[in-house]
Enzyme design. Sequence first.
Site, PDB file in Angstrom:
ATOM      1  N   SER A 298      10.033   9.942   2.915  1.00 18.18           N
ATOM      2  CA  SER A 298      10.960   9.150   3.726  1.00 18.18           C
ATOM      3  C   SER A 298      10.717   9.484   5.198  1.00 18.18           C
ATOM      4  O   SER A 298      11.454  10.253   5.799  1.00 18.18           O
ATOM      5  CB  SER A 298      12.411   9.508   3.375  1.00 18.18           C
ATOM      6  OG  SER A 298      12.686   9.332   2.016  1.00 18.18           O
ATOM      7  N   GLU A 299       9.671   8.915   5.750  1.00 16.45           N
ATOM      8  CA  GLU A 299       9.274   9.305   7.114  1.00 16.45           C
ATOM      9  C   GLU A 299      10.379   9.054   8.134  1.00 16.45           C
ATOM     10  O   GLU A 299      10.565   9.842   9.065  1.00 16.45           O
ATOM     11  CB  GLU A 299       7.990   8.580   7.539  1.00 16.45           C
ATOM     12  CG  GLU A 299       6.709   9.157   6.938  1.00 16.45           C
ATOM     13  CD  GLU A 299       6.469   8.740   5.497  1.00 16.45           C
ATOM     14  OE1 GLU A 299       7.186   7.844   4.992  1.00 16.45           O
ATOM     15  OE2 GLU A 299       5.558   9.304   4.865  1.00 16.45           O
TER      16      GLU A 299
ATOM     17  N   GLU B  14       7.109  16.280   3.780  1.00 13.41           N
ATOM     18  CA  GLU B  14       6.773  16.054   2.376  1.00 13.41           C
ATOM     19  C   GLU B  14       5.885  17.192   1.862  1.00 13.41           C
ATOM     20  O   GLU B  14       4.898  17.535   2.514  1.00 13.41           O
ATOM     21  CB  GLU B  14       6.052  14.701   2.246  1.00 13.41           C
ATOM     22  CG  GLU B  14       6.965  13.532   2.616  1.00 13.41           C
ATOM     23  CD  GLU B  14       6.201  12.304   3.104  1.00 13.41           C
ATOM     24  OE1 GLU B  14       4.985  12.215   2.893  1.00 13.41           O
ATOM     25  OE2 GLU B  14       6.851  11.431   3.727  1.00 13.41           O
TER      26      GLU B  14
ATOM     27  N   HIS C  17      -5.737   6.309   6.261  1.00 17.48           N
ATOM     28  CA  HIS C  17      -5.478   7.748   6.378  1.00 17.48           C
ATOM     29  C   HIS C  17      -6.312   8.402   7.480  1.00 17.48           C
ATOM     30  O   HIS C  17      -6.394   9.619   7.531  1.00 17.48           O
ATOM     31  CB  HIS C  17      -5.808   8.475   5.071  1.00 17.48           C
ATOM     32  CG  HIS C  17      -4.832   8.255   3.949  1.00 17.48           C
ATOM     33  ND1 HIS C  17      -4.505   7.015   3.482  1.00 17.48           N
ATOM     34  CD2 HIS C  17      -4.116   9.134   3.207  1.00 17.48           C
ATOM     35  CE1 HIS C  17      -3.639   7.143   2.482  1.00 17.48           C
ATOM     36  NE2 HIS C  17      -3.383   8.409   2.305  1.00 17.48           N
TER      37      HIS C  17
END
Lengths: 322, 328
Positions: free
Chosen positions: B61-62, B29, B131
């Site tokens: 879209s991992e 990404e 995160h």
Amino acid sequence: MAQIDRDTLLDIYTRTMKVNRTDEKFRELLMGGKVAVMYYCVRGQELVSAAAMAALEKDDYVVCTYRGQGEQTAKGIPMEKWWGECLGKATGTCKGKGGTMHITDPETGIMVTTGVVGSGLPIANGLAMASQNNGDGRVTLVSFGDGAANIGGFHEAMNMAQLYKLPVVFLCQNNRYGEHTAYADHTDSPNIASRAAGYGMPGVTVDGNDVNQIYPAVKEAVDRARRGEGPTLVEAMCYRMMGHFFGSDFSYMPPEHIAEMKAEDPLPKLRKVMLEHQFTEEELDAIVADIDAQINAAVEHALAAPLPDTDEIYRDVLEETA
Amino acid sequence: MAQITMTQALNLAIDEAMADDPGVFCLGEDVSAKQGGGVFKVTQGLTEKYGEHRIRATPISETAIIGAAVGAALAGQRPIAEIMLMNFVGVCMDQIVNHAAKLRFMSGGQTPCPMVIRTTTGVGVGFGGQHSDMLEAWFAHVAGIHVVTPSNPADARGLMRASIDANDPVIFIENILCYGLKAEDPGPGYRVPLGKAAIAREGSDISIITYGRTVLDALSVADDLAKEGISVEVIDLRTIAPYDEATVLASVRKTGRALTLHEAVRPFGTGAEIAANIQEKCWDSLKGPVRRIGGTFSAVPFASHLEQAWIPQKSDIVAQIKASVGKH
């Protein structure tokens, strides 16, 4: 759609019967107690995989699922190696470490057989991306069921494939069941192919029991991919005539529906088409007899083959660099 | 020699590998020039050199990113996939664990999966619970993957190059707080072999086994304790899995005491495995129990004083060492 020529028909018939006779033999061995392994029966879906494999070139890539016997045998994995793997023998494609749900044979283009529903689509994109990157002209076909169309990876993969115009064909074998759940109980849209429009991709639903529909549809998708025009979603309507895996209860499948679908059985339909094309009963029977002889020999070979060495559990974990 | 940051070190290693091998490409990404060369700028400048096909900016879209990397690797390429933050690996765990890690084994060695998954994380930048996690133990528990993390720019350059060379999947963890570290550039072609730990500082009283950002804490504590006459040996694992057991055991046999230290939470962490292994194999040499320090067993908090309190403190490291060596 264009007529299929005689040579192609013969090729499709041979592949279809190879898939069917392999399936029959597997069930015979399981029923007879000769082997006891997981097996996902393909009865009713033989033509879809055979026609799809006939539409590919030898070095095209295929990603399939645990119900992948059709793609694997129709693409041409040597029978002895295929049976060896299914019986967990050292002579198998993967030295007995993959098994029925994880058959890999790069020489034949069978790159991944996955046991995780829907996970093959993103991987197919990667194989296609490699072909796009190095310009080798290969097409990747990924086969999956209707159940797979509901995992996130399906949607991510469709979007990415169309975005990059990857040379990939998404072949949904809509066999009306996602494991033990009927299509209408897991999906409320009339078909899977219509989802392609949401990604800007062509999508087509065809009768997977009719050679004159399934073969031209896959062939056009393969040709389109090879021309660099991107992916296609082909949905082949078919029917899984038995339970999810061999020996599993399938009381959830209404008998009247099974009876109804038997009328759609692709095998007698294909035979009829063959006869219409002036193949004789004798010719067609001889093909099946020859396939049976090959399968029997391969099974005997696999049954007699050695088990993998126990040390294999330590090998192929990571590259051995010592 | 020029000084480089860890960000520059990683960029140089990737650049060099891409120049040497047309099969190496990046996807993830925001990685291409159009999006600014990655959120942490590691791939900055590479699009201009190699084009958008080899620096592929992807949708968010991992699963598709890692799946594509797996497929490309099976076809003989060497993808470098970026998962922007380590917490997002949960989205694509199937592709990593069931596919990347197992396809070599399940295919009987026919389909190795040479790919690098770059990912970033780290406590101390105020990113909060979703995160900041160090999740290396998830991957260390799965056979078939290398888990790598550098603690300094030179290692970053050498480990990244070796990871791209590797014929198996590598999870490459970059600690956000280390990106700005500066050190001498080891130069082109530099490689740090996977599976080899560094003795970051020699000592004789206790061995600290650590990796990533906490190596810096361990070295700082070792400096302080040297003034008090306590000699601390610091082992920087560099590769967390499979780790350099020989170097760890030799160090502990020499010092007789061991402390494992990491930013990831303590329970079921990699430190627990290493501690257990030391106790099994160095029992005769040990002068006391192997000690463990890890992050607090909770989500990483947002408020900075809470976040700081969450991280293993240097004072904890000092206290544990003193308790171990018997000097209070």
